[in-house]
Design a protein around this motif. Structure first.
Motif, PDB file in Angstrom:
ATOM      1  N   GLU A   1      -4.093   1.362  -2.540  1.00 10.90           N
ATOM      2  CA  GLU A   1      -4.009   0.023  -2.548  1.00 10.90           C
ATOM      3  C   GLU A   1      -4.276  -0.485  -3.969  1.00 10.90           C
ATOM      4  N   ASP A   2      -3.457  -1.572  -4.336  1.00 13.05           N
ATOM      5  CA  ASP A   2      -3.676  -2.033  -5.587  1.00 13.05           C
ATOM      6  C   ASP A   2      -4.837  -3.079  -5.680  1.00 13.05           C
ATOM      7  N   ASP A   3      -5.073  -3.891  -4.659  1.00 18.48           N
ATOM      8  CA  ASP A   3      -6.230  -4.595  -4.340  1.00 18.48           C
ATOM      9  C   ASP A   3      -7.236  -4.268  -3.470  1.00 18.48           C
ATOM     10  N   GLU A   4      -8.549  -4.028  -4.203  1.00 17.50           N
ATOM     11  CA  GLU A   4      -9.680  -3.277  -3.409  1.00 17.50           C
ATOM     12  C   GLU A   4      -9.813  -4.167  -2.123  1.00 17.50           C
TER      13      GLU A   4
ATOM     14  N   GLN B   1      -6.587   3.093 -16.109  1.00 14.65           N
ATOM     15  CA  GLN B   1      -5.783   4.183 -15.456  1.00 14.65           C
ATOM     16  C   GLN B   1      -6.229   5.546 -14.961  1.00 14.65           C
TER      17      GLN B   1
ATOM     18  N   MET C   1       0.837  -1.286   0.015  1.00 18.21           N
ATOM     19  CA  MET C   1      -0.309   0.013   0.038  1.00 18.21           C
ATOM     20  C   MET C   1       0.809   1.266   0.077  1.00 18.21           C
TER      21      MET C   1
ATOM     22  N   THR D   1      -9.136  -1.083 -13.125  1.00 22.67           N
ATOM     23  CA  THR D   1      -8.498  -1.509 -14.041  1.00 22.67           C
ATOM     24  C   THR D   1      -8.377  -0.363 -14.958  1.00 22.67           C
TER      25      THR D   1
ATOM     26  N   TYR E   1      -9.964   5.456  -9.522  1.00 22.12           N
ATOM     27  CA  TYR E   1      -9.783   5.150  -8.354  1.00 22.12           C
ATOM     28  C   TYR E   1     -11.168   4.732  -7.483  1.00 22.12           C
TER      29      TYR E   1
ATOM     30  N   ALA F   1      -8.680   2.502  -3.854  1.00 15.23           N
ATOM     31  CA  ALA F   1      -8.308   1.365  -4.516  1.00 15.23           C
ATOM     32  C   ALA F   1      -8.164   1.347  -5.992  1.00 15.23           C
ATOM     33  N   LYS F   2      -7.036   0.971  -6.607  1.00 12.29           N
ATOM     34  CA  LYS F   2      -6.954   1.159  -8.238  1.00 12.29           C
ATOM     35  C   LYS F   2      -8.177   0.271  -8.704  1.00 12.29           C
TER      36      LYS F   2
END
Length: 184
Positions: free
Chosen positions: A178-181, A63, A1, A61, A66, A58-59
């Motif tokens: 965070e890359d993964d929600e 670009q 994170m 898919t 969020y 959270a990112k």
């Protein structure tokens, strides 16, 4: 994170924010807005920045898109406050600049913050100050009441709109991405 402390101005640059369906509806009341305005006024009087808390993103898919995991009430309110101020600036170039920075993406084809689907169209009409529909839910009623409270404050309390807008830009937040929600 990844985390970092940012001003509101830096936070909004290059981001499109969405409130995912699992989040609760908008629930801030007039007193929450009064407290925020008081905090901003205090930062102006003391010529200092003010920390307003943590925002967890959270990112997705896409670009620069969020999902807001935490902080949606504050961000929604701040965006409404900025919108009211922007619409009351007298210089058209300032209005266009600030709208591009905070309200719309660079192409003016998408809002920078999209609330829950059930409130999205109502919220966008509020931002356009095109309030023709009656609120159909408690969250829409809260959005309307808070927007009206902000408009009243801007007209009755806030003398220098651009200075107050700059004070909002200087509010400090701690941003976690965070890359993964699911991990957020």
């Amino acid at each position: 994170m990844a985390n970092k402390q940012l001003t509101i101005e830096k936070f909004f640059i290059g981001k499109i924010l969405n409130i995912p369906e699992y989040q609760r509806s908008y629930a801030w009341e007039k007193q929450n807005v009064r407290d925020l305005i008081e905090d901003i006024n205090e930062s102006l009087e003391t010529n200092s920045s003010h920390y307003i808390g943590t925002v967890v993103l959270a990112k997705t898919t896409t670009q620069d898109n969020y999902n807001i995991v935490d902080g949606q009430q504050r961000l929604t309110t701040i965006l409404m406050m900025m919108n009211v101020l922007i619409l009351r600036l007298t210089d058209k170039e300032d209005v266009d600049y600030y709208k591009r920075l905070y309200i719309f993406d660079k192409n003016y084809d998408k809002y920078k913050l999209t609330p829950l689907d059930r409130d999205a169209n109502y919220f966008f009409a509020l931002l356009q100050e095109n309030e023709k529909d009656e609120p159909k839910s408690r969250s829409q009623r809260y959005l309307t009441e808070v927007y009206e409270e902000i408009k009243n404050a801007v007209e009755d309390i806030i003398i220098n709109k651009k200075q107050f807008l700059r004070a909002i830009e200087n509010l400090q937040i701690l941003e976690f991405i965070e890359d993964d929600e699911g991990d957020a």
